[in-house]
Design an enzyme around this catalytic site. Structure first.
Site, PDB file in Angstrom:
ATOM      1  N   SER A  60      63.959-103.929  42.264  1.00  0.00           N
ATOM      2  CA  SER A  60      63.007-103.738  41.389  1.00  0.00           C
ATOM      3  C   SER A  60      61.775-104.123  42.276  1.00  0.00           C
ATOM      4  O   SER A  60      61.993-103.356  43.878  1.00  0.00           O
ATOM      5  CB  SER A  60      61.904-104.771  40.562  1.00  0.00           C
ATOM      6  OG  SER A  60      60.567-103.528  39.997  1.00  0.00           O
ATOM      7  N   ASP A  75      64.235 -99.888  35.810  1.00  0.00           N
ATOM      8  CA  ASP A  75      64.695-101.020  36.261  1.00  0.00           C
ATOM      9  C   ASP A  75      66.193-102.141  36.122  1.00  0.00           C
ATOM     10  O   ASP A  75      66.674-102.410  35.246  1.00  0.00           O
ATOM     11  CB  ASP A  75      63.284-101.758  35.671  1.00  0.00           C
ATOM     12  CG  ASP A  75      62.564-103.034  36.910  1.00  0.00           C
ATOM     13  OD1 ASP A  75      63.022-103.916  37.387  1.00  0.00           O
ATOM     14  OD2 ASP A  75      61.150-102.852  37.238  1.00  0.00           O
TER      15      ASP A  75
END
Length: 343
Positions: A46, A161
């Site tokens: 991320s 993510d």
């Protein structure tokens, strides 16, 4: 005397997820460089992949200055919020275009330092290590926060993510051949410290800031809603919720007796915080890093990029708090890249 530099081990950085709190990664890298520690391998999940990308393109200093210059409204602008997309409320096109135009977009396999971005296969629930292809394409997939940023197509599946499955990618660093892994956990003190986020419009202290935000909202609404009043109203409510989420940690009274009902964005952010905290604890218990850094960032919200300077300082402090552990790890491996600090 034996030249220990001939026996230097491969050092890896495992940069964890945490959105705005990820600015602490900048401070970590800065402080490690001052100590003579340069990573031979770098992996990110991320926001960790974003900072890694800036570092690998040699633009970390530029990014540091740029991110600290942005207001919350400008951050939302680069997120490309839109009510016409599916799978999220923003597609981050402007942000990725900024990276490509300013920092280039090299293929990962051409980088001088091995790199992997961690994403999650939404259909199969598996983690995916992105090690080939355009750098910022991989980063975009790794940072696709569920419900916020739209998923990224990947073969016959979709990527979101990587924090869903591997918030601090220590295992990826180990698989790439690392001997000494420095992990950065941004989620160690999140649960229990967050204030409740409501959907009320975030207050502003200066009329100029309010005017700037209003103009930016109008620009994006006109782009994405095609002058539909209902969409404009919905968009206004959503952006108000986002702003409140980003600023609530500074605007909510400490003496408030009863918590207010959480807003939509607040619920999503709190759920992500709880999830990442639990997954991080579980993964690190089975796959510990040689050195773990825990920046104290529980008071910084998921979208509170206005606290970038504070997070960077805390990243540096996190390194200094762990100097004995860093010294021990390098001494144990016979690696001489650690420079003893002088006070």
């Amino acid at each position: 005397m034996e030249d220990l530099s001939l026996g230097n081990k491969k050092i890896a950085l495992a940069l964890g997820s945490g959105s705005a709190r990820g600015m602490a990664h900048i401070g970590v890298i800065q402080r490690l460089q001052e100590l003579g520690i340069q990573p031979d391998i770098i992996c990110g999940t991320s926001i960790g992949s974003v900072i890694a990308g800036c570092y690998l393109t040699g633009k970390l200093e530029h990014f540091t200055d740029w991110i600290q210059s942005l207001s919350t409204t400008q951050v939302l602008h680069y997120m490309s919020v839109s009510l016409t997309v599916t799978g999220g409320v923003a597609h981050a096109t402007r942000l990725i275009e900024f990276f490509e135009n300013e920092y280039g977009n090299p293929d990962i396999e051409t980088l001088t330092t091995p790199f992997a971005a961690v994403a999650t296969d939404l259909m199969r629930g598996r983690e995916v290590w992105l090690q080939r292809g355009p750098l910022w394409d991989a980063v975009r997939a790794s940072m696709a926060i569920p419900g916020i940023l739209t998923p990224v197509a990947f073969g016959n599946s979709w990527l979101v993510d990587g924090g869903l499955v591997n918030p601090v990618p220590v295992s990826v660093c180990r698989a790439l051949g690392a001997d000494i892994i420095i992990g950065v956990d941004l989620n160690s003190d999140l649960v229990g410290r967050q204030k409740v986020v409501t959907d009320a419009k975030a207050p502003t202290n200066e009329e100029s800031i309010e005017e700037e935000e209003s103009e930016d909202e109008e620009l994006i609404v006109n782009e994405d809603s095609e002058d539909d009043p209902s969409l404009s109203a919905a968009f206004s409510r959503f952006t108000s919720s986002i702003k409140e989420a980003a600023n609530s940690f500074r605007n909510t009274s400490e003496t408030q007796k009863q918590p207010e009902p959480p807003g939509t964005v607040g619920v999503m952010m709190s759920a992500i915080n709880i999830m990442q905290d639990r997954i991080t604890r579980s993964r690190l218990a089975g796959e510990p890093a040689d050195i773990m850094l825990w920046p104290r960032l529980g008071h910084i919200g998921l979208l509170e990029f206005s606290s970038a300077a504070e997070a960077i300082i805390e990243g540096r402090n996190a390194v200094d708090r762990m100097l004995p552990a860093i010294r021990h790890a390098f001494k144990s491996e016979g690696d001489d890249r650690f420079i003893e600090p002088h006070y």
